[in-house]
Design a protein around this motif. Structure first.
Motif, PDB file in Angstrom:
ATOM      1  N   LEU A  50       5.302  -4.986 -11.418  1.00 33.87           N
ATOM      2  CA  LEU A  50       5.470  -3.623 -11.913  1.00 33.87           C
ATOM      3  C   LEU A  50       5.802  -2.653 -10.781  1.00 33.87           C
ATOM      4  O   LEU A  50       6.623  -1.750 -10.944  1.00 33.87           O
ATOM      5  CB  LEU A  50       4.201  -3.172 -12.647  1.00 33.87           C
ATOM      6  CG  LEU A  50       3.879  -3.933 -13.934  1.00 33.87           C
ATOM      7  CD1 LEU A  50       2.506  -3.524 -14.463  1.00 33.87           C
ATOM      8  CD2 LEU A  50       4.942  -3.711 -14.997  1.00 33.87           C
ATOM      9  N   GLY A  51       5.143  -2.833  -9.637  1.00 37.27           N
ATOM     10  CA  GLY A  51       5.392  -1.935  -8.521  1.00 37.27           C
ATOM     11  C   GLY A  51       6.788  -2.065  -7.955  1.00 37.27           C
ATOM     12  O   GLY A  51       7.375  -1.078  -7.487  1.00 37.27           O
ATOM     13  N   GLN A  52       7.348  -3.269  -7.996  1.00 35.79           N
ATOM     14  CA  GLN A  52       8.672  -3.516  -7.438  1.00 35.79           C
ATOM     15  C   GLN A  52       9.747  -3.618  -8.511  1.00 35.79           C
ATOM     16  O   GLN A  52      10.879  -4.012  -8.224  1.00 35.79           O
ATOM     17  CB  GLN A  52       8.648  -4.818  -6.626  1.00 35.79           C
ATOM     18  CG  GLN A  52       7.707  -4.782  -5.435  1.00 35.79           C
ATOM     19  CD  GLN A  52       7.585  -6.129  -4.750  1.00 35.79           C
ATOM     20  OE1 GLN A  52       7.690  -7.184  -5.382  1.00 35.79           O
ATOM     21  NE2 GLN A  52       7.364  -6.108  -3.442  1.00 35.79           N
ATOM     22  N   GLY A  53       9.405  -3.272  -9.731  1.00 36.23           N
ATOM     23  CA  GLY A  53      10.334  -3.411 -10.846  1.00 36.23           C
ATOM     24  C   GLY A  53      11.240  -2.204 -11.019  1.00 36.23           C
ATOM     25  O   GLY A  53      11.853  -1.719 -10.062  1.00 36.23           O
ATOM     26  N   THR A  54      11.261  -1.696 -12.222  1.00 36.52           N
ATOM     27  CA  THR A  54      12.097  -0.530 -12.515  1.00 36.52           C
ATOM     28  C   THR A  54      11.392   0.751 -12.093  1.00 36.52           C
ATOM     29  O   THR A  54      10.203   0.750 -11.767  1.00 36.52           O
ATOM     30  CB  THR A  54      12.388  -0.458 -14.016  1.00 36.52           C
ATOM     31  OG1 THR A  54      11.152  -0.201 -14.724  1.00 36.52           O
ATOM     32  CG2 THR A  54      13.002  -1.757 -14.534  1.00 36.52           C
ATOM     33  N   GLU A  55      12.117   1.826 -12.113  1.00 37.08           N
ATOM     34  CA  GLU A  55      11.517   3.119 -11.802  1.00 37.08           C
ATOM     35  C   GLU A  55      10.392   3.442 -12.774  1.00 37.08           C
ATOM     36  O   GLU A  55       9.346   3.988 -12.387  1.00 37.08           O
ATOM     37  CB  GLU A  55      12.591   4.211 -11.859  1.00 37.08           C
ATOM     38  CG  GLU A  55      12.100   5.588 -11.459  1.00 37.08           C
ATOM     39  CD  GLU A  55      13.214   6.619 -11.442  1.00 37.08           C
ATOM     40  OE1 GLU A  55      12.934   7.784 -11.810  1.00 37.08           O
ATOM     41  OE2 GLU A  55      14.346   6.266 -11.081  1.00 37.08           O
ATOM     42  N   GLU A  56      10.583   3.075 -14.050  1.00 37.87           N
ATOM     43  CA  GLU A  56       9.566   3.344 -15.059  1.00 37.87           C
ATOM     44  C   GLU A  56       8.327   2.474 -14.858  1.00 37.87           C
ATOM     45  O   GLU A  56       7.189   2.950 -14.975  1.00 37.87           O
ATOM     46  CB  GLU A  56      10.130   3.121 -16.461  1.00 37.87           C
ATOM     47  CG  GLU A  56       9.135   3.320 -17.605  1.00 37.87           C
ATOM     48  CD  GLU A  56       8.614   4.755 -17.733  1.00 37.87           C
ATOM     49  OE1 GLU A  56       7.655   4.964 -18.498  1.00 37.87           O
ATOM     50  OE2 GLU A  56       9.162   5.661 -17.065  1.00 37.87           O
ATOM     51  N   SER A  57       8.530   1.192 -14.560  1.00 33.71           N
ATOM     52  CA  SER A  57       7.367   0.323 -14.366  1.00 33.71           C
ATOM     53  C   SER A  57       6.574   0.762 -13.137  1.00 33.71           C
ATOM     54  O   SER A  57       5.345   0.723 -13.137  1.00 33.71           O
ATOM     55  CB  SER A  57       7.800  -1.140 -14.228  1.00 33.71           C
ATOM     56  OG  SER A  57       8.419  -1.395 -12.981  1.00 33.71           O
TER      57      SER A  57
ATOM     58  N   ALA B 235       0.484  -2.884  -0.210  1.00 31.83           N
ATOM     59  CA  ALA B 235       1.531  -2.759   0.807  1.00 31.83           C
ATOM     60  C   ALA B 235       2.740  -3.609   0.433  1.00 31.83           C
ATOM     61  O   ALA B 235       3.899  -3.169   0.563  1.00 31.83           O
ATOM     62  CB  ALA B 235       0.989  -3.178   2.169  1.00 31.83           C
ATOM     63  N   GLU B 236       2.489  -4.827  -0.060  1.00 34.47           N
ATOM     64  CA  GLU B 236       3.590  -5.694  -0.475  1.00 34.47           C
ATOM     65  C   GLU B 236       4.333  -5.115  -1.673  1.00 34.47           C
ATOM     66  O   GLU B 236       5.551  -5.267  -1.794  1.00 34.47           O
ATOM     67  CB  GLU B 236       3.065  -7.087  -0.803  1.00 34.47           C
ATOM     68  CG  GLU B 236       4.163  -8.085  -1.115  1.00 34.47           C
ATOM     69  CD  GLU B 236       3.640  -9.493  -1.379  1.00 34.47           C
ATOM     70  OE1 GLU B 236       4.432 -10.350  -1.808  1.00 34.47           O
ATOM     71  OE2 GLU B 236       2.435  -9.729  -1.142  1.00 34.47           O
ATOM     72  N   ALA B 237       3.584  -4.443  -2.557  1.00 37.12           N
ATOM     73  CA  ALA B 237       4.185  -3.830  -3.743  1.00 37.12           C
ATOM     74  C   ALA B 237       4.805  -2.462  -3.435  1.00 37.12           C
ATOM     75  O   ALA B 237       5.376  -1.838  -4.332  1.00 37.12           O
ATOM     76  CB  ALA B 237       3.138  -3.670  -4.833  1.00 37.12           C
TER      77      ALA B 237
ATOM     78  N   ALA C 104       0.516   5.456 -11.961  1.00 41.04           N
ATOM     79  CA  ALA C 104      -0.381   6.212 -12.844  1.00 41.04           C
ATOM     80  C   ALA C 104      -1.620   5.393 -13.191  1.00 41.04           C
ATOM     81  O   ALA C 104      -2.741   5.914 -13.217  1.00 41.04           O
ATOM     82  CB  ALA C 104       0.364   6.617 -14.116  1.00 41.04           C
ATOM     83  N   GLY C 105      -1.429   4.093 -13.441  1.00 43.65           N
ATOM     84  CA  GLY C 105      -2.568   3.234 -13.773  1.00 43.65           C
ATOM     85  C   GLY C 105      -3.565   3.134 -12.634  1.00 43.65           C
ATOM     86  O   GLY C 105      -4.782   3.196 -12.850  1.00 43.65           O
ATOM     87  N   LEU C 106      -3.079   3.000 -11.424  1.00 39.75           N
ATOM     88  CA  LEU C 106      -3.961   2.949 -10.262  1.00 39.75           C
ATOM     89  C   LEU C 106      -4.714   4.262 -10.082  1.00 39.75           C
ATOM     90  O   LEU C 106      -5.904   4.277  -9.775  1.00 39.75           O
ATOM     91  CB  LEU C 106      -3.148   2.621  -9.007  1.00 39.75           C
ATOM     92  CG  LEU C 106      -2.591   1.193  -8.919  1.00 39.75           C
ATOM     93  CD1 LEU C 106      -1.585   1.086  -7.773  1.00 39.75           C
ATOM     94  CD2 LEU C 106      -3.709   0.175  -8.732  1.00 39.75           C
TER      95      LEU C 106
END
Length: 274
Positions: free
Chosen positions: A172-179, A230-232, A185-187
């Motif tokens: 999710l972190g490295q996916g689309t702008e929306e993901s 950090a990886e994400a 927001a979830g974090l």
């Protein structure tokens, strides 16, 4: 296995200590150990109830199955911890799960929080899985053989939960702008409830080597979180912490609704069985 041979050492691969075995143990836990088992059992029970909501609602069929399996693992942990706790007070796992009032529960606020969207659930699961893995990895060395046996089984399952949540944080972190927006927001919504996981209470001092001091888990937890984020290409949220109080029976407004759903059948038909 006969009743006479029921033992907390019954943890060979594929033949782990079961709640039914714990119920047959000759020894009863000290009150402090029982209270500690209640902490861990309540966390697992309430989290399982939250995760079960996703069945048929997850974004893909594979996630329906994955989240259901994680929920079932948590129910298994809850059964073992609550069965052991109940032995101190001559109460069954069902007594503790279905017939306690809200102030009698000892779950942390984090597991009570609403699921939100999928990213928010993943953020909560990411925190819980990393925390539980650190916890159970140390609890296997508990001076209480039953707690050690429960942890020996649980840590293997939580290792999968940990990997599952990490892969989704990265995806999710490295996916689309929306993901990415949703993961951030979830974090942010999850992080106020992290501090309570590591709060030391007087009970910890009573436990001695039987339990794990929560504050001792914070450093390895933080290191693991920072490595994944950090990886994400995400950051640890800088948000104020919540007041907490779940270990003392002071809960968020959400727990009452969870218990109403969880307990309704048992309370409407007390003593019923399949």
């Amino acid at each position: 296995m006969s009743e006479a041979n029921a033992s907390a050492t019954r943890i060979t691969p594929g033949n782990a200590l079961r709640p039914e075995d714990i119920a047959l143990l000759d020894t009863k836990p000290a009150d402090a150990v029982a209270q500690y088992a209640l902490w861990l059992g309540d966390d697992a029970l309430i989290l399982a109830q939250r995760l079960g909501w996703w069945i048929s609602r997850a974004p893909e069929l594979e996630e329906d199955v994955a989240l259901a399996n994680i929920a079932l693992d948590q129910i298994g942990h809850a059964r073992s911890f609550l069965t052991y706790a109940g032995r101190a007070w001559d109460r069954t796992e069902d007594d503790l799960a279905y017939f306690r009032r809200e102030p009698e529960f000892r779950s942390v606020h984090l597991v009570e929080q609403p699921n939100g969207d999928f990213a928010r659930t993943i953020a909560r699961q990411f925190v819980v899985a990393l925390y539980q893995w650190e916890l159970y990895s140390r609890l296997v060395h508990s001076s209480d053989p039953t707690l050690a046996a429960i942890a020996a089984k649980a840590v293997k399952e939580v290792d999968y939960h940990r990997d599952h949540s990490i892969q989704w944080v990265l995806r999710l972190g490295q996916g689309t702008e929306e993901s990415r927006r949703r993961m951030v927001a979830g974090l942010s919504l999850t992080w106020p409830y992290v501090e309570e996981l590591f709060a030391d209470h007087p009970l910890v001092d009573e436990l001695g080597d039987a339990g794990v001091r929560p504050s001792s888990l914070r450093e390895p937890f933080d290191a693991a979180v920072q490595a994944v984020l950090a990886e994400a290409e995400l950051e640890v949220p800088q948000v104020p912490g919540s007041v907490g109080g779940g270990r003392l029976g002071r809960h968020s407004e959400h727990l009452g609704y969870i218990l109403a759903e969880l307990q309704v059948l048992a309370r409407e038909y007390p003593g019923a069985s399949w």
